[in-house]
Design an enzyme around this catalytic site. Sequence first.
Site, short mmCIF file in Angstrom:
data_model
loop_
_atom_site.label_atom_id
_atom_site.label_comp_id
_atom_site.label_asym_id
_atom_site.label_seq_id
_atom_site.Cartn_x
_atom_site.Cartn_y
_atom_site.Cartn_z
CG ASP A 258 -5.35 -3.62 4.44
OD1 ASP A 258 -6.35 -2.91 4.68
OD2 ASP A 258 -4.59 -3.41 3.48
CG ASP B 18 -4.96 4.25 -0.26
OD1 ASP B 18 -3.91 4.91 -0.28
OD2 ASP B 18 -5.09 3.19 0.36
#
Length: 836
Positions: A59, A465
């Site tokens: 992404d 993350d």
Amino acid sequence: MHFLSSAAVLAAGFLSASVDAAASQAFTWKNVRIGGGGGFIPGIVFNPTLKGLAYARADIGGAYRLNSDDSWTPLLDSVNSSNWHNWGVDALATDPVDTGRLYLAVGMYTNEWDPNVGSILRSTDQGNTWAETKLPFKVGGNMPGRGIGERLAVDPHSNNIVYFGARSGHGLWKSTDYGVTWNNVTAFKWTGTYFQNASSSYTSDPVGIAWITFDTTTGSSGSATPRIFVGVVDAGQSVFKSEDGGVTWAWVAGEPQYGFVPHRGVLAPADNTLYVTYANGEGPYDGTNGTVHKYNITSGVWTDISPTSLASTYYGYGGLSVDLQKPGTLMVAALNCWWPDEIMWRSTDHGTTWSPIWAWDGYPTLDFYYSYDISLAPWLQDNTSTAQFISRVGWMVEALSIDPFDSNHWLYGTGATIYGSHDLLNWDSEHNVTIKSLAQGIEETAALSLLVVPGGAPLLSAVGDIGGFLHSNLDTAPAQAFHTPTYGTTHDLDYAGNVPANVVRTGESSTAIQIATSSDHGVTWNPYYGGSLSTGPGKVAYSADADTILLMSSTAGPVISKYTATFSAIPTLPSGAAIASDKRNGTVFYLSTDTGVTFTKTATLGSSTVVNQIRVHPTLAGDIWASTDVGLFHSTNYGSTFTQISSGVSAGYSFALGAASTTSGYPVIYGFFTVDTVTALFKTEDQGLNWAMISDAAHGFGASSANVVGADMATYGRVFVGTNGRGIFYGAPSGSLPPVTVTATSTKTSSSSVATSSGTSTSSKVSTTSSSVVGTSSSSTKATSTTATSTTSASTATGTSTAYGQCGGTGYTGPTICPAGWTCTYSNAYYSQCLQ
Ligand SMILES: *[C@@H]1O[C@H](CO)[C@@H](O)[C@H](O)[C@H]1NC(C)=O
Ligand SMILES: *[C@@H]1O[C@H](CO)[C@@H](O)[C@H](O)[C@H]1NC(C)=O
Ligand SMILES: *[C@@H]1O[C@H](CO)[C@@H](O)[C@H](O)[C@H]1NC(C)=O
Ligand SMILES: *[C@@H]1O[C@H](CO)[C@@H](O)[C@H](O)[C@H]1NC(C)=O
Ligand SMILES: *[C@@H]1O[C@H](CO)[C@@H](O)[C@H](O)[C@H]1NC(C)=O
Ligand SMILES: *[C@@H]1O[C@H](CO)[C@@H](O)[C@H](O)[C@H]1NC(C)=O
Ligand SMILES: *[C@@H]1O[C@H](CO)[C@@H](O)[C@H](O)[C@H]1NC(C)=O
Ligand SMILES: *[C@@H]1O[C@H](CO)[C@@H](O)[C@H](O)[C@H]1NC(C)=O
């Protein structure tokens, strides 16, 4: 050429020093191997006619091509600061006729975070080289619904025809010249009205067209395929078809309408069937209800074949694949099944019956119909986790593909990696397959900070993350992310200059103190008890003697703690200001001389309005550098006065000081700068007099302003670049031995150096007020682009979650408080859960 001519202009305008400013030096670049990807994989596409050809998209980190040894080759490493948003890949299509042709729809955001229109990139050599056509609207590779797809498709009978489904109400688009020019298909009037949530421009933009699927059984080679299905992200009618090659379009009558949106639409040609997965959210984080349906094209009948009934499901469906070698065999995945783990199913009878990847065997016992192999990325599991159920199958499963030529070979994408194996048929024989991390070569993390600690491992990283790592070997995947405490996103790292075994780390967690220290170069950690669960991570600086920590807290602004006392606010320091500690003088922070008690502005950096980074000489007290929006500044007197580097440097972003080429030399400065109007990665060996560009056409590193730079004071030439979505790179001058696994040795010490700069220390209080203002905006720019894999995870919701309910995680917006007696327990970056 542009580069040379601007350099020539500059050479005329500045002193002779800038004659060499346009120079470049060849560097050899490699990824620091984290392994396993490290982020969301929204799409995996096999070419249906060339065995072994497959691609994956990320992404925010470009696209990759599969190699025969299961590894992946990155295809968009040329992307640099001028076209950074091309790393956002919203759709991918591989040509079934001319298998060299590959198309990508690129662009990062459709809201105001990204000002530029999107593009279709086209390649005729499987992604080695690219041509680009700009579209008249934006493309959102990192927008909600990015795992829906594929919204880009090549006509299998007439491969000059390519369709693309836009976001934001821009409808369906078609090219008839291999993607060079594009026109709106105005006869297709359903643009997709669904969006997630009106509360922000990010969540309120319509996701648009979902997917385009040609019925390969209709028509013949050389003319447009007559039957085309198009899914639209709409909670009402959402599957449409054309029977005349896209001239006219109609809703596929009988489509179920539960208010769900279609995620994937896959044709089983041997069955004349279209399979569709639906969920009550556009993904990638959501979905609590949904169905799997099949549409018998011959009879026009829709049949619900959901593995779990509507009445009892708590997930929607995402990933979907058919085995082209075995008619009637297909697999589907829950979009997200957060508890006890992601689930997927396989059917060999057209979806009449299903077998799952795991099943309850009387709560709390689970039968796992798989063996789990993360040898290539062991960090995928935090082996200190105390969660009752560990997430292994994954989450955010939108990409699921069975190799069209090999029924044993399958791949699927999760929020963290690509899994798959070469023994899929064991599912049918003994109901036990391998789930192996097969993402070698994919490095899609967003790095927020890089640190080489003198005497420590080759590198410490802070990444989005998945926490961050101690990299004891740059070419081997680390065994574990930083843990105890474990952070989802680690924001920053620093070491104490006089006692460098002491390292500080800050990061996001809903269950652990958000700041931690190590006294063994980052090998083991303890929570720092001056902090708390609400400290708020941010940029951090450790005093030279390791007694004081200065933190630019994301929630409280500048705070300071000495000897583990509770952090207290610093009213004299502007929120968002760049911070650093002196590496020799234990009482100096930049810009404070009394161990952070007071900060005073005593110098202004030219006309700058933002300081992007302050770096401090590792052995010379008071010797500091500051990069700003107008250039690079140097002070040798604790920041009392600064000299602007005048050799054509008009802006500076992240940079670092690394070992000089001679033992007595001044450190090499590596960093992203604008030099002679060119924004790229540069180095200077003479304190800014001469510059050489060390990024190149094959290594652009994406957005310069989003990258972070680290360097090694023990190994000449060793520089690190942390990107926003393509992982971490390390480089060395070409021709020198590729730096492999050298362990850092102790820092050089310099006893004579302090005197050089201590003379003016009385006036050493400096602060750039301007820096604070821009500091804030620059950090939010970073945060925006980091939204990438991460998106903001801070939940603002009030109220209490439920027993076993979600209470935290990236993208989660619900309550973070658990019922009395239940504890919010970290499971993975996307999910924390109330457990007893
Ligand atoms: C950045 O990429 C663009 C597009 O490929 C190219 O034209 C430009 O020369 C590159 N810039 C640098 C500094 O390499
Ligand atoms: C393309 O066509 C659709 C449907 O006719 C229309 O809603 C949309 O506004 C058009 N988009 C552009 C950019 O022309
Ligand atoms: C939309 O987002 C806001 C802010 O995060 C949240 O308070 C609200 O509950 C959300 N609405 C829905 C329908 O999810
Ligand atoms: C689809 O419907 C036709 C006509 O009723 C039937 O003959 C065929 O078997 C069906 N296909 C499948 C895969 O069930
Ligand atoms: C899922 O949605 C359907 C259709 O609205 C509804 O009937 C069903 O109760 C929902 N399932 C759950 C578990 O809420
Ligand atoms: C599947 O194989 C794995 C590895 O051998 C084993 O741990 C697991 O128990 C097996 N599953 C079942 C249901 O037998
Ligand atoms: C976790 O993994 C690390 C690295 O392999 C190992 O050193 C450590 O002992 C493991 N801890 C546990 C609790 O298994
Ligand atoms: C450290 O800096 C302070 C404040 O500028 C100064 O008073 C002190 O002399 C410095 N210490 C050393 C060892 O240079």
